[in-house]
Design an enzyme around this catalytic site. Structure first.
Site, mmCIF file in Angstrom:
data_model
loop_
_atom_site.group_PDB
_atom_site.id
_atom_site.type_symbol
_atom_site.label_atom_id
_atom_site.label_comp_id
_atom_site.label_asym_id
_atom_site.label_seq_id
_atom_site.Cartn_x
_atom_site.Cartn_y
_atom_site.Cartn_z
ATOM 1 N N ASP A 97 -13.149 -24.397 6.876
ATOM 2 C CA ASP A 97 -13.370 -24.255 8.308
ATOM 3 C C ASP A 97 -12.342 -23.260 8.845
ATOM 4 O OD1 ASP A 97 -14.454 -25.099 10.905
ATOM 5 O OD2 ASP A 97 -14.902 -26.981 9.880
ATOM 6 N N ASP A 197 -15.667 -21.841 13.146
ATOM 7 C CA ASP A 197 -15.805 -22.796 14.240
ATOM 8 C C ASP A 197 -15.932 -22.101 15.590
ATOM 9 O OD1 ASP A 197 -15.521 -25.642 15.205
ATOM 10 O OD2 ASP A 197 -13.850 -24.739 16.287
ATOM 11 N N GLU A 246 -20.545 -21.057 13.442
ATOM 12 C CA GLU A 246 -21.082 -21.991 14.431
ATOM 13 C C GLU A 246 -21.185 -21.176 15.708
ATOM 14 O OE1 GLU A 246 -20.095 -26.306 16.454
ATOM 15 O OE2 GLU A 246 -18.620 -24.708 16.392
ATOM 16 N N HIS A 314 -20.726 -33.398 11.478
ATOM 17 C CA HIS A 314 -19.694 -34.316 11.968
ATOM 18 C C HIS A 314 -19.702 -34.431 13.492
ATOM 19 C CE1 HIS A 314 -18.233 -30.322 12.418
ATOM 20 N NE2 HIS A 314 -17.276 -30.750 13.209
ATOM 21 N N ASP A 315 -20.578 -33.700 14.162
ATOM 22 C CA ASP A 315 -20.619 -33.739 15.630
ATOM 23 C C ASP A 315 -21.818 -34.501 16.179
ATOM 24 O OD1 ASP A 315 -18.298 -32.229 16.035
ATOM 25 O OD2 ASP A 315 -19.387 -30.336 15.974
HETATM 26 O O1 TEU Z 1 -17.760 -27.737 17.805
HETATM 27 C C1 TEU Z 1 -17.971 -26.800 18.804
HETATM 28 C C2 TEU Z 1 -19.122 -27.076 19.631
HETATM 29 O O2 TEU Z 1 -19.865 -27.984 19.449
HETATM 30 C C3 TEU Z 1 -19.270 -26.103 20.708
HETATM 31 O O3 TEU Z 1 -18.874 -24.883 20.197
HETATM 32 C C4 TEU Z 1 -20.646 -25.990 21.178
HETATM 33 O O4 TEU Z 1 -20.939 -24.664 21.327
HETATM 34 C C5 TEU Z 1 -20.877 -26.583 22.496
HETATM 35 O O5 TEU Z 1 -20.506 -27.926 22.480
HETATM 36 C C6 TEU Z 1 -22.318 -26.408 22.869
HETATM 37 O O6 TEU Z 1 -22.820 -27.373 23.666
HETATM 38 C C7 TEU Z 1 -16.744 -27.397 16.940
HETATM 39 C C8 TEU Z 1 -16.524 -28.496 15.959
HETATM 40 O O7 TEU Z 1 -17.676 -28.669 15.187
HETATM 41 C C9 TEU Z 1 -16.087 -29.725 16.684
HETATM 42 O O8 TEU Z 1 -15.922 -30.820 15.839
HETATM 43 C C10 TEU Z 1 -14.794 -29.415 17.412
HETATM 44 O O9 TEU Z 1 -14.438 -30.493 18.220
HETATM 45 C C11 TEU Z 1 -14.911 -28.163 18.271
HETATM 46 O O10 TEU Z 1 -15.532 -27.097 17.594
HETATM 47 C C12 TEU Z 1 -13.558 -27.688 18.710
HETATM 48 O O11 TEU Z 1 -12.904 -27.039 17.680
#
Ligand code: TEU
Ligand code: CA
Length: 544
Positions: A97, A197, A246, A314-315
């Site tokens: 990551d 990320d 992402e 994981h989200d």
């Molecule tokens: O998640 C990021 C994320 O979900 C946002 O970038 C997204 O674009 C937004 O919520 C859209 O609705 C990543 C990781 O996967 C997450 O676990 C972390 O908490 C986050 O980044 C912060 O680093």
């Protein structure tokens, strides 16, 4: 070999919850080393590790305080190098990551920056004039509340996530230089790529930008980001690696530009297919919405670009609970549907056995920042504690963070000490050890799907065509090359239904490749039971 990732299957490891080798209740790198044979038997080609860097863990490792060190919970740099070497020896690549939109507020750069306006590190972050009560603008952060936190000297700093995750100032060439040096350091160590990320947020609109409809517009794929993405690409091009961004806010139309042959990245995770329906606290994934988004991405990246395929991470909650009915059959149907699309499939730990959501009983069992924030907001807006708990826990990302269920016994074989997060009771019957013994298990279905994908380049080459486009229950599609055709039919609902295949499909001869139930002969009209999923291949004259 460039392009190796087109025929690869990935496995996402959330290290805190994968396997605890030293029995302190927290998963670790030695735990991953111990389980490499399992990953090998599954047949995956690479693993993506969620962050294992030094971090105060406000956002479980997504708040990094040292990019070039391992968090002691997970082990040491020596453990990491051992994992890398042993994974490679097992034929498994490792992608890391890369969290460079922000650092932790405990990162030495930020500790310096917040000392005052004249500090040489001040410009590593984003500051604007403010008072304790008046922020530079009214932008909202993804985790709730303002994107600004006041820090003295008549200024506030900017963060799209938690206040403990200040955003880096990508406009500052010194910041980019430091980040690029760090990236090369990891690549020179021999890792096989990165999952980037929140990468679509690194560029921001001017602070006086006017938000109309989308509250996230000021930091979603904002013009100017291409400069940074090109610089990143130049680094990546020097290594035989894979990159997956992402990149929420990058539309399917724009994604081709990001992921084509000479695009910035090899593929991106889109976040759009997570279409919910129902009341907050009882929502399910909306199948028709989900299907439309996924097939649009298949189409828009058909000729140019490449998809990253996933249904869990994981989200998000467990797919078996929000789209399936928690039965093994439904887990298999979902697997069949998404793993044969065009792109690189990712499997999130536990998904391969059909792990389900956790019945959270109290907010104390919840770790996720954003869930606690939402809980407070709900209480403030008049919800009762019970109602707020139900609303928050229904979709919390902690469902996917409970420990991986290896066995039926104590703590699911994850650890011998009380784990950092509760183990689901259903580990008694839903676990890897049981499923390894059962030919009909979800795990063995995944192994077959992985085998099917990897036995031939067909699934990475063939075109995609959605059929039964508006059917509210069935996800059906054709994959095709000049010499071969595959038909995938999956009823992703709890109700039986009837489908009418197009004549050009029903008038061909088909043989079965894979199924999760008794399959019918292909005819014009077919009855599908709940969560039936079948894969057929056309029988051509050449094939006999
Ligand atoms: O998640 C990021 C994320 O979900 C946002 O970038 C997204 O674009 C937004 O919520 C859209 O609705 C990543 C990781 O996967 C997450 O676990 C972390 O908490 C986050 O980044 C912060 O680093
Ligand atoms: Ca441990």
């Amino acid at each position: 070999m460039s392009g190796w990732w087109k025929n690869a299957v990935g496995y996402q490891i959330y290290p805190r919850s994968f396997r605890d080798a030293n029995h302190d209740g927290i998963g670790d790198l030695q735990g991953i080393i111990e389980k490499l044979p399992y990953l090998q038997s599954l047949g995956v080609d690479f693993i993506w590790l969620n962050p294992v860097y030094a971090s105060p863990n406000v956002d479980n490792g997504y708040d990094i305080s040292d990019y070039q060190d391992i968090h002691p919970d997970f082990g040491t740099m020596a453990d990491f190098e051992e994992l890398l070497a042993k994974a490679h020896a097992s034929g498994i690549k490792i992608i890391m990551d890369l969290v460079v939109n922000h650092t932790s507020d405990q990162h030495p750069w930020f500790l310096e920056a917040k000392k005052g306006k004249d500090n040489p590190y001040r410009d590593y972050y984003l500051w604007a004039d403010a008072t304790e009560t008046k922020m530079p603008n009214d932008w909202k952060s993804f985790f709730g509340g303002s994107t600004w936190t006041y820090a003295g000297s008549s200024q506030a700093y900017f963060h799209v996530f938690a206040p403990e995750q200040p955003d880096l100032n990508w406009k500052n060439p010194k910041v980019r230089e430091e980040i690029y040096r760090m990236i090369r350091w990891w690549l020179d160590l021999g890792i096989d790529g990165f999952r980037l990320d929140a990468i679509s947020h690194i560029q921001k609109e001017p602070w006086d930008f006017n938000i109309t409809d989308n509250p996230w517009a000021p930091f979603m794929n904002v013009a100017g980001i291409e400069v940074y993405m090109k610089e990143l690409k130049e680094i990546f091009d020097d290594y035989p690696i894979m990159t997956v961004g992402e990149a929420s806010g990058v539309s399917s139309k724009k994604a081709a530009h990001w992921t084509k042959e000479d695009g910035y990245l090899n593929m991106i995770f889109e976040l759009e297919h997570n279409v919910r329906e129902g009341q907050q606290g009882a929502e399910r994934l909306n199948l028709l919405g989900f299907k439309k988004v996924l097939s649009r991405w298949q189409k828009d990246l058909g000729a140019n670009g490449w998809n990253a395929l996933y249904v869990e991470n994981h989200d998000n909650p467990r797919i078996a609970s929000i789209l399936g009915d928690e039965s093994p059959k439904s887990a298999k149907a979902i697997a069949t549907m998404y793993m044969l699309l065009k792109g690189t499939p990712f499997i999130y730990q536990g998904q391969e056995i059909g792990m389900t959501n956790f019945a959270f009983q109290s907010m104390e069992q919840i770790d996720a920042q954003d869930s606690h924030k939402l809980y407070r907001i709900l209480l403030e807006s008049g919800s009762s504690p019970e109602e707020a708990l139900r609303k928050v826990t229904h979709w919390t990302r902690d469902h996917s963070r409970t420990p991986l269920q290896w066995e039926g016994g104590m703590y699911g074989g994850f650890s011998s000490l009380l784990p950092w997060m509760a183990v689901n009771d259903n580990t008694a019957h839903l676990n890897i050890a049981e499923q390894e013994k059962d030919e009909q298990s979800v795990l063995n279905h995944y192994k077959q799907l992985i085998g099917l994908r990897k036995s031939q380049s067909f699934f990475s080459e063939g075109t995609f065509e959605l059929i039964l486009k508006n059917h509210p229950q069935v996800f059906a599609y054709l994959r095709k090359t000049d010499t071969k055709q595959v038909l995938v039919l999956a009823n992703l609902s709890r109700k039986s239904c009837q489908i009418d295949l197009p004549t050009r499909v029903s008038n061909k001869k088909w043989c079965l490749l894979l199924a999760n139930s008794d399959q019918p002969a292909i005819e014009k009209r077919i009855l599908m039971q709940p969560y039936d999923a079948w894969v057929f291949e056309e029988v051509t004259a050449a094939a006999g």
